[in-house]
Structure formats: structure tokens, C-alpha cells
Design a protein around this motif. Structure first.
Motif, PDB file in Angstrom:
ATOM      1  N   MET A   1       0.825  -1.201   0.000  1.00 51.46           N
ATOM      2  CA  MET A   1       0.000   0.000   0.000  1.00 51.46           C
ATOM      3  C   MET A   1       0.866   1.261   0.000  1.00 51.46           C
ATOM      4  O   MET A   1       1.623   1.497   0.939  1.00 51.46           O
ATOM      5  N   PRO A   2       0.748   2.098  -1.037  1.00 50.59           N
ATOM      6  CA  PRO A   2       1.555   3.325  -1.112  1.00 50.59           C
ATOM      7  C   PRO A   2       0.839   4.490  -0.418  1.00 50.59           C
ATOM      8  O   PRO A   2       0.433   5.470  -1.055  1.00 50.59           O
ATOM      9  N   LEU A   3       0.665   4.395   0.900  1.00 54.07           N
ATOM     10  CA  LEU A   3      -0.133   5.378   1.625  1.00 54.07           C
ATOM     11  C   LEU A   3       0.431   6.788   1.469  1.00 54.07           C
ATOM     12  O   LEU A   3      -0.319   7.748   1.212  1.00 54.07           O
ATOM     13  N   ALA A   4       1.735   6.941   1.660  1.00 52.51           N
ATOM     14  CA  ALA A   4       2.335   8.274   1.565  1.00 52.51           C
ATOM     15  C   ALA A   4       2.187   8.840   0.148  1.00 52.51           C
ATOM     16  O   ALA A   4       1.794   9.994  -0.036  1.00 52.51           O
ATOM     17  N   ARG A   5       2.486   8.022  -0.855  1.00 52.91           N
ATOM     18  CA  ARG A   5       2.405   8.508  -2.235  1.00 52.91           C
ATOM     19  C   ARG A   5       0.970   8.850  -2.616  1.00 52.91           C
ATOM     20  O   ARG A   5       0.719   9.824  -3.340  1.00 52.91           O
ATOM     21  N   ALA A   6       0.008   8.074  -2.133  1.00 50.19           N
ATOM     22  CA  ALA A   6      -1.391   8.346  -2.462  1.00 50.19           C
ATOM     23  C   ALA A   6      -1.860   9.655  -1.833  1.00 50.19           C
ATOM     24  O   ALA A   6      -2.575  10.440  -2.469  1.00 50.19           O
TER      25      ALA A   6
ATOM     26  N   TYR B   1       4.282  16.210  18.024  1.00 48.05           N
ATOM     27  CA  TYR B   1       4.015  15.736  16.662  1.00 48.05           C
ATOM     28  C   TYR B   1       3.596  14.276  16.633  1.00 48.05           C
ATOM     29  O   TYR B   1       2.956  13.825  15.680  1.00 48.05           O
ATOM     30  N   ARG B   2       3.943  13.498  17.663  1.00 51.14           N
ATOM     31  CA  ARG B   2       3.611  12.074  17.662  1.00 51.14           C
ATOM     32  C   ARG B   2       2.106  11.825  17.727  1.00 51.14           C
ATOM     33  O   ARG B   2       1.648  10.710  17.451  1.00 51.14           O
ATOM     34  N   TRP B   3       1.330  12.839  18.060  1.00 47.49           N
ATOM     35  CA  TRP B   3      -0.118  12.689  18.105  1.00 47.49           C
ATOM     36  C   TRP B   3      -0.755  12.909  16.738  1.00 47.49           C
ATOM     37  O   TRP B   3      -1.965  12.718  16.590  1.00 47.49           O
ATOM     38  N   PHE B   4       0.042  13.354  15.738  1.00 45.68           N
ATOM     39  CA  PHE B   4      -0.565  13.528  14.417  1.00 45.68           C
ATOM     40  C   PHE B   4      -1.115  12.198  13.925  1.00 45.68           C
ATOM     41  O   PHE B   4      -0.483  11.152  14.047  1.00 45.68           O
ATOM     42  N   TRP B   5      -2.272  12.289  13.281  1.00 50.94           N
ATOM     43  CA  TRP B   5      -3.019  11.103  12.893  1.00 50.94           C
ATOM     44  C   TRP B   5      -3.704  11.423  11.573  1.00 50.94           C
ATOM     45  O   TRP B   5      -4.539  12.319  11.503  1.00 50.94           O
ATOM     46  N   SER B   6      -3.373  10.726  10.524  1.00 50.80           N
ATOM     47  CA  SER B   6      -3.881  11.056   9.192  1.00 50.80           C
ATOM     48  C   SER B   6      -5.320  10.631   8.967  1.00 50.80           C
ATOM     49  O   SER B   6      -5.872  10.850   7.895  1.00 50.80           O
ATOM     50  N   LEU B   7      -5.946  10.053   9.969  1.00 45.43           N
ATOM     51  CA  LEU B   7      -7.333   9.614   9.853  1.00 45.43           C
ATOM     52  C   LEU B   7      -8.265  10.761   9.466  1.00 45.43           C
ATOM     53  O   LEU B   7      -9.232  10.582   8.725  1.00 45.43           O
TER      54      LEU B   7
ATOM     55  N   ASP C   1       6.658  11.305   3.176  1.00 49.12           N
ATOM     56  CA  ASP C   1       7.876  10.697   2.658  1.00 49.12           C
ATOM     57  C   ASP C   1       7.519   9.364   1.999  1.00 49.12           C
ATOM     58  O   ASP C   1       7.123   8.410   2.666  1.00 49.12           O
ATOM     59  N   GLU C   2       7.705   9.294   0.693  1.00 48.03           N
ATOM     60  CA  GLU C   2       7.285   8.127  -0.066  1.00 48.03           C
ATOM     61  C   GLU C   2       8.230   6.938   0.067  1.00 48.03           C
ATOM     62  O   GLU C   2       7.961   5.873  -0.485  1.00 48.03           O
ATOM     63  N   THR C   3       9.324   7.107   0.824  1.00 43.89           N
ATOM     64  CA  THR C   3      10.166   5.944   1.108  1.00 43.89           C
ATOM     65  C   THR C   3       9.543   5.063   2.195  1.00 43.89           C
ATOM     66  O   THR C   3      10.014   3.937   2.415  1.00 43.89           O
ATOM     67  N   PHE C   4       8.515   5.568   2.887  1.00 44.16           N
ATOM     68  CA  PHE C   4       7.728   4.727   3.782  1.00 44.16           C
ATOM     69  C   PHE C   4       6.674   4.022   2.933  1.00 44.16           C
ATOM     70  O   PHE C   4       5.796   4.668   2.364  1.00 44.16           O
ATOM     71  N   THR C   5       6.764   2.719   2.841  1.00 38.42           N
ATOM     72  CA  THR C   5       5.823   1.956   2.028  1.00 38.42           C
ATOM     73  C   THR C   5       5.148   0.910   2.895  1.00 38.42           C
ATOM     74  O   THR C   5       5.698   0.461   3.913  1.00 38.42           O
ATOM     75  N   GLY C   6       3.954   0.508   2.493  1.00 45.37           N
ATOM     76  CA  GLY C   6       3.194  -0.381   3.335  1.00 45.37           C
ATOM     77  C   GLY C   6       2.638   0.381   4.528  1.00 45.37           C
ATOM     78  O   GLY C   6       2.568   1.611   4.541  1.00 45.37           O
ATOM     79  N   TYR C   7       2.273  -0.358   5.550  1.00 46.16           N
ATOM     80  CA  TYR C   7       1.534   0.201   6.688  1.00 46.16           C
ATOM     81  C   TYR C   7       2.477   0.664   7.791  1.00 46.16           C
ATOM     82  O   TYR C   7       3.381  -0.058   8.183  1.00 46.16           O
ATOM     83  N   GLY C   8       2.258   1.881   8.293  1.00 49.24           N
ATOM     84  CA  GLY C   8       2.920   2.312   9.514  1.00 49.24           C
ATOM     85  C   GLY C   8       4.056   3.301   9.332  1.00 49.24           C
ATOM     86  O   GLY C   8       4.917   3.133   8.474  1.00 49.24           O
ATOM     87  N   GLY C   9       4.022   4.351  10.173  1.00 46.11           N
ATOM     88  CA  GLY C   9       5.155   5.250  10.293  1.00 46.11           C
ATOM     89  C   GLY C   9       5.103   6.511   9.471  1.00 46.11           C
ATOM     90  O   GLY C   9       5.718   7.519   9.831  1.00 46.11           O
ATOM     91  N   GLU C  10       4.396   6.482   8.342  1.00 45.49           N
ATOM     92  CA  GLU C  10       4.393   7.672   7.475  1.00 45.49           C
ATOM     93  C   GLU C  10       3.685   8.847   8.133  1.00 45.49           C
ATOM     94  O   GLU C  10       4.047  10.013   7.894  1.00 45.49           O
ATOM     95  N   ASP C  11       2.686   8.581   8.982  1.00 44.74           N
ATOM     96  CA  ASP C  11       2.001   9.648   9.706  1.00 44.74           C
ATOM     97  C   ASP C  11       2.965  10.377  10.644  1.00 44.74           C
ATOM     98  O   ASP C  11       3.077  11.606  10.625  1.00 44.74           O
ATOM     99  N   THR C  12       3.641   9.584  11.484  1.00 43.05           N
ATOM    100  CA  THR C  12       4.526  10.178  12.475  1.00 43.05           C
ATOM    101  C   THR C  12       5.683  10.900  11.809  1.00 43.05           C
ATOM    102  O   THR C  12       6.117  11.967  12.270  1.00 43.05           O
ATOM    103  N   ASP C  13       6.180  10.354  10.718  1.00 40.01           N
ATOM    104  CA  ASP C  13       7.244  11.030   9.981  1.00 40.01           C
ATOM    105  C   ASP C  13       6.766  12.379   9.455  1.00 40.01           C
ATOM    106  O   ASP C  13       7.499  13.378   9.529  1.00 40.01           O
ATOM    107  N   PHE C  14       5.540  12.434   8.936  1.00 39.24           N
ATOM    108  CA  PHE C  14       5.005  13.700   8.439  1.00 39.24           C
ATOM    109  C   PHE C  14       4.853  14.691   9.593  1.00 39.24           C
ATOM    110  O   PHE C  14       5.209  15.868   9.460  1.00 39.24           O
TER     111      PHE C  14
END
Length: 325
Positions: free
Chosen positions: A65-70, A156-162, A178-191
Motif C-alpha cells: 500500500m503506497p499510503l504516503a504517495r497516495a 508531533y507524535r499525536w498527528f493522525w492522518s485519519l 515521505d514516499e520511502t515509507f511503504t506499506g503500513y505504519g510510520g508515514e504519519d509520524t514522519d510527516f
């Protein structure tokens, strides 16, 4: 002048949930000018509900799942002055957009609204928002918005893309997922971390409410263990420590992983007993990693005192870095 708002979501499967998102957006007191769907599957959605705004579908596919890219793709394609992001399993309240605009006006940054979780079967008779407000529950492990108005989110750790919103100008000027995060998890906190490093404020607002639709799920997400581990280590490469430490701690307690001086190591694959432990069931409006941690450590659910909270926090922090040599 009426502010033009683009509604944005990303989806793979969940066609019935997406239909309810569209129905919720169709009942907005401040309607969006468009809905853009980041489609993370091989075909577009068909037979979507009629609605008073155009829908655009942008195909964003990858082996995982390309969550960050999407999310980047739908935000880049938006034409409105304001962008509201809502997950495909969340139904926006009729005042969802209006309440965001009321809080965002005169401010910049990223804004996060309210989330209430619905029990199984809540949407079978259609969208009854008064009923949803009565039966929806808050997540016990999530910090929430203020009772009224707007308040800064200092971590920032409370950010939630929901469920969040930004002015399009802030999106265009600020960091991206950051599109280097692929699949599930972590892209929210990185953003969220990227926003914090850039000095862009994160806000909680009262309002901007969505109702999370029931679907069976696992917490911790053992069905995504590989991408969680990979993305936790990617976060460490970038920022000097891992993230998702609560999930990693739970994986360790389950005997799925160990923390070594060389990094996280998978000991075994999740089995039926693991899924039975982590699975959300019909009586549960949401799955909860803390419930699993307490069960594994044989701690009663009502034993959450200061000492217990400090103990769990200490054990989770131990997963932020590789084990000492």
C-alpha cells in the motif's frame, strides 16, 4: 467569498465504506467542490452514490500500500483553497467541513478534528448522525481535541492522518509525506515530525468530527509486521530513533521479534493464536494495542495507575533504539 474545499481520501477495497464517505460529504452544510480518491488498487471504483460534486479517481498502485504517495497525489491534484483529508472508513458529520473552516480561518498549520468509533452494525439502517453521536466512543489511547475551540498539539507524535485539514497554500509550501515509507505504519509520524522540524504548528480542534465505521482489524497490526518493522527502522535512519514503539513492544511481548544491537529481528511469523489475541471482535468499537499488552502481562484492564503507566512507557521507550551491546 465562499471558500472552496477539496475533500480527499485514499482507498483500497472498502467500497461500502467509501460509499458512506460520499454520502456523508453529500450532506455537508459547507459542501466540497470535489472529492479526489487515491485509488490503491488495480481498478477504479464503480457504482458510487450520486453526489452534488465531481469525483476524480487517481490510480496509485504498488506491491505494498503506497499510503504516503497516495496522500501526496490527492493533495497535489486538489483545486480548493482548503484540503480536508478523511480516511475511507470515516463518515464525516454534516458540519465536518464548516467546523474545520471556522477554526482554520486566520491561522496556518495542520488541523486535526474529532473521531468517534461506531459499533458493528451502526450503519446498516443508513446514516443517522444523531444516533452516531450517541453511540460513538472515543479511543482510550488517543489524546483528543479540546472541549471547545482550538488548542495547540505540542507533540508531533499525536498527528493522525485519519482526519485532518490544511490550507492548500500550506500544503504546497510545507513538507510532504515521505514516499520511502511503504506499506503500513510510520508515514504519519514522519510527516508530523517533518512539520514540527519546519516550525509548522499542529492544532486540535473541537469539531471536524468523523465517525469511524466498524471493520475487523488487528491491534497491534501483526498482519503488517514486516512493513511496521521496516518503516520503524527507516524512521530511525532519518531521525535517530524508531517510532511505533508501542506496537514493537507488543510484538516483543508476543515473542514475534527481538531487539538486538544490530536492529529488530523477526523470531517467528504470527499464528492463529496471535491473531485471536489481537483481533477486533463485534462487541469492540476499535482494536487496542494496550489491551493486548495488559493481557500478555496479566494486568487487569482496571489496573491503570501511575505506576503501571510509567512501566509501560519505559518498556515502550526501550524499543526506540537498538539493544545495547
Amino acid at each position: 467569498m465562499t471558500i472552496r474545499v477539496s475533500a480527499l481520501t485514499i482507498a483500497s477495497g472498502r467500497a461500502a465504506h467509501l460509499a458512506n464517505v460520499i454520502r456523508g460529504l453529500s450532506r455537508q452544510s459547507h459542501p466540497p467542490v470535489e472529492l479526489i480518491i487515491g485509488v490503491m488498487q488495480d481498478s477504479d471504483y464503480h457504482d458510487l452514490p450520486d453526489c452534488p460534486f465531481p469525483i476524480r479517481q487517481i490510480r496509485v498502485t504498488a506491491p505494498e500500500m503506497p499510503l504516503a504517495r497516495a496522500r501526496n497525489a490527492v493533495a497535489d491534484a486538489a483545486t480548493g483553497e482548503a484540503l480536508v483529508f478523511v480516511d475511507v472508513d470515516c463518515i464525516p458529520d454534516p458540519d465536518f467541513i464548516r467546523s474545520y473552516l471556522d477554526r482554520m480561518t486566520g491561522r496556518h498549520g495542520l488541523f486535526m478534528g474529532e473521531v468517534l468509533y461506531l459499533p458493528q452494525g451502526a450503519t446498516e439502517e443508513g446514516l443517522d448522525f444523531a444516533s452516531f453521536a450517541r453511540i460513538g466512543v472515543k479511543h482510550s489511547d488517543r489524546q483528543g481535541p479540546p472541549a471547545a475551540g482550538i488548542a495547540p498539539c505540542g507533540d508531533y507524535r499525536w498527528f493522525w492522518s485519519l482526519n485532518f485539514a490544511m490550507w492548500r497554500a500550506d500544503w504546497q509550501a510545507g513538507p510532504r509525506f515521505d514516499e520511502t515509507f511503504t506499506g503500513y505504519g510510520g508515514e504519519d509520524t514522519d510527516f508530523g515530525r517533518s512539520l514540527s522540524e519546519a516550525g509548522i504548528p499542529i492544532w486540535w480542534i473541537a469539531g471536524g468530527r468523523v465517525f469511524h465505521q466498524y471493520h475487523p482489524h488487528c491491534m497491534p497490526p501483526i498482519h503488517h509486521i514486516d512493513s511496521v518493522i521496516r518503516n520503524a527502522e527507516r524512521f530511525a535512519e532519518k531521525w535517530g530513533h524508531r517510532t511505533m514503539e508501542h506496537w514493537l513492544h507488543a510484538f516483543r511481548l508476543m515473542g514475534l521479534i527481538e531487539n538486538t544491537a544490530e536492529g529488530l529481528r523477526v523470531l517467528r511469523r504470527p499464528g492463529p493464536d496471535d491473531f485471536a489475541l489481537c483481533q477486533q471482535h463485534g462487541h469492540m468499537p476499535y482494536a487496542n494495542s494496550r489491551r493486548v499488552i495488559d493481557r500478555l502481562q496479566q494486568v487487569p484492564q482496571d489496573a491503570r495507575g501511575v505506576t503501571r503507566e510509567a512501566e509501560v512507557a519505559r518498556d515502550e521507550r526501550a524499543m526506540l533504539m537498538p539493544a545495547a551491546r
